[in-house]
Design an enzyme around this catalytic site. Structure first.
Site, PDB file in Angstrom:
ATOM      1  N   SER A 127      32.989  40.760  61.688  1.00  0.00           N
ATOM      2  CA  SER A 127      32.057  40.491  60.584  1.00  0.00           C
ATOM      3  C   SER A 127      31.777  39.004  60.478  1.00  0.00           C
ATOM      4  O   SER A 127      32.641  38.165  60.788  1.00  0.00           O
ATOM      5  CB  SER A 127      32.703  40.980  59.290  1.00  0.00           C
ATOM      6  OG  SER A 127      32.024  40.473  58.165  1.00  0.00           O
ATOM      7  N   TYR A 152      40.555  41.753  52.909  1.00  0.00           N
ATOM      8  CA  TYR A 152      39.684  42.455  53.855  1.00  0.00           C
ATOM      9  C   TYR A 152      39.163  41.488  54.921  1.00  0.00           C
ATOM     10  O   TYR A 152      39.269  41.745  56.126  1.00  0.00           O
ATOM     11  CB  TYR A 152      38.498  43.115  53.126  1.00  0.00           C
ATOM     12  CG  TYR A 152      37.331  43.350  54.053  1.00  0.00           C
ATOM     13  CD1 TYR A 152      37.353  44.398  54.962  1.00  0.00           C
ATOM     14  CD2 TYR A 152      36.239  42.471  54.064  1.00  0.00           C
ATOM     15  CE1 TYR A 152      36.312  44.572  55.863  1.00  0.00           C
ATOM     16  CE2 TYR A 152      35.198  42.641  54.962  1.00  0.00           C
ATOM     17  CZ  TYR A 152      35.239  43.694  55.850  1.00  0.00           C
ATOM     18  OH  TYR A 152      34.223  43.848  56.749  1.00  0.00           O
ATOM     19  N   LYS A 156      39.855  40.953  59.342  1.00  0.00           N
ATOM     20  CA  LYS A 156      38.925  40.752  60.471  1.00  0.00           C
ATOM     21  C   LYS A 156      39.359  39.550  61.303  1.00  0.00           C
ATOM     22  O   LYS A 156      39.339  39.587  62.534  1.00  0.00           O
ATOM     23  CB  LYS A 156      37.491  40.570  59.966  1.00  0.00           C
ATOM     24  CG  LYS A 156      36.885  41.818  59.341  1.00  0.00           C
ATOM     25  CD  LYS A 156      36.746  42.959  60.350  1.00  0.00           C
ATOM     26  CE  LYS A 156      36.237  44.249  59.741  1.00  0.00           C
ATOM     27  NZ  LYS A 156      36.409  45.426  60.610  1.00  0.00           N
TER      28      LYS A 156
END
Ligand code: UFG
Length: 341
Positions: A127, A152, A156
């Site tokens: 992302s 979160y 990544k």
């Protein structure tokens, strides 16, 4: 058959669109998904679009035994696309261990199985969140990553690091990470699309639900940013275009051409669009008025970010194709179908 691809999280939003493009391109697909944020009906919809039913297995990838069983039963898997992960930014702040356990362990278990069953190729779902708020726009793949705003986002970053270290240590495994900007829209058939659980966090599902009368009003989070109209700027990428980037990445891995062990690519359109700009594009494309009001900023929002896509254009030969209006119309057609409008 061009190859057998395991798609983890293959009934999810980006996963399902990617399964369709893989099958259309002649790949055989196996899906593993725990249905924590999707439904089994997606498998039927994929079959309806492509005329082929992917082989579907329902379990969570923290279960190493089940995952090993799947690899064993599947025979030769040529490559894996790993989407399966939790993705709600706010929830990750509330429940960090849930996010670290699920997102990191799933990748680790996947690598264990890939090594054990000699599967060489991985495409990872990353992302633009890894860039935080960059000093210079657009962001290239050389733009430094920043400390994540949320657990979160940190999963990544850490997953990218695990892939870097593991491909470095294991000469048999090669990987491509695709750093998505903001995926929106739905398949032109309107048979698959984004199905948020409860109240949507993301802008476009909230917009389409407001237009459909499911939500009374959209809140626009801030109009006092340092941008031309004061609202935040993002790079909204059509989900089918994004899905096609995965197919190209898989083909690149299977060709083994000029590939270093771990490569990463920005996948966006290259255009920055403001929240208010997106709303007027939506009204233009669909003829639907969206009831909105400006409210205060949302904690943790980045002011502006958009991609430099030169590397994906030149190295992968991938280009985003859909216009913003086409993409927003596809999102609206999907919303209308699921609301039976
Ligand atoms: N927005 C609103 N109202 C809403 C929802 C969103 O004004 O009801 C605004 C946000 O403030 C932001 C823009 O619309 O300016 C886009 O917001 P999204 O929530 O759709 O997307 P984000 O860019 O915040 O988040 C996305 C992904 C995350 C990822 C992040 C990385 O959804 O998973 O990009 O930058 F972490």
């Amino acid at each position: 058959m061009k190859g057998k691809i395991l798609v983890t999280g293959g009934t999810g939003y980006i996963g399902s669109h990617t399964v369709v493009e893989l099958q259309n391109a002649g790949f055989e697909v196996i899906i593993v998904d725990d249905l924590s944020n999707s439904t089994a009906a997606v498998v039927d919809q994929i079959e309806q679009i492509t005329g082929k039913r992917p082989d579907f297995h329902q379990f969570n990838m923290q279960n190493l035994e089940r995952l090993e069983g799947l690899f064993k039963g599947a025979g030769n898997i040529d490559a894996v696309i790993h989407f399966a992960a939790y993705k709600a930014v706010g929830e990750s702040v509330e429940k960090p261990l849930l996010y670290y356990r699920n997102n990191l362990l799933s990748l680790i278990n996947l690598f264990e199985c890939m090594e054990k069953f000699s599967v060489r190729n991985l495409v990872f779902s990353s992302s633009c969140t890894v860039y935080g708020q960059p000093d210079k726009l657009p962001v290239t793949e050389q733009t430094p990553r920043q400390t994540a705003e949320s657990p979160y986002g940190n999963t990544k970053i850490v997953c990218e690091d695990i892939i870097r270290d593991y491909t470095h240590a294991n000469a048999n495994i090669q990987a491509i990470a695709l750093r998505y900007f903001n995926p929106i829209g739905a398949h032109p058939s309107a048979l698959i699309g984004e199905l948020p659980n409860g109240v949507p966090n993301n802008l476009v599902p909230f917009v389409t639900q407001t237009a459909a009368g499911v939500r009374a009003q959209l809140s626009v989070f801030g109009n006092d940013y340092n941008t031309p109209d004061g609202s935040c700027i993002r790079d909204y990428i059509n989900v089918v275009d994004l899905a096609k980037a995965h197919v190209i990445a898989i083909e690149r891995l299977l060709d083994h051409k000029n590939l270093s062990a771990f490569e990463y690519f920005n996948v966006g359109t290259g255009a920055g669009v403001s929240v208010l700009g997106l709303l007027s594009a939506f009204e233009q494309a669909t003829g639907q008025k969206v009831n909105f009001k400006i409210v205060g900023r949302r904690a943790g929002d980045i002011e502006k970010i958009y991609a430099d896509t030169a590397k994906a254009n030149e190295v992968l030969g991938w280009h985003s194709e859909a216009t913003l209006e086409e993409t927003l119309l596809s999102a609206w057609n999907w919303e209308k179908r699921i609301r039976k409008m």
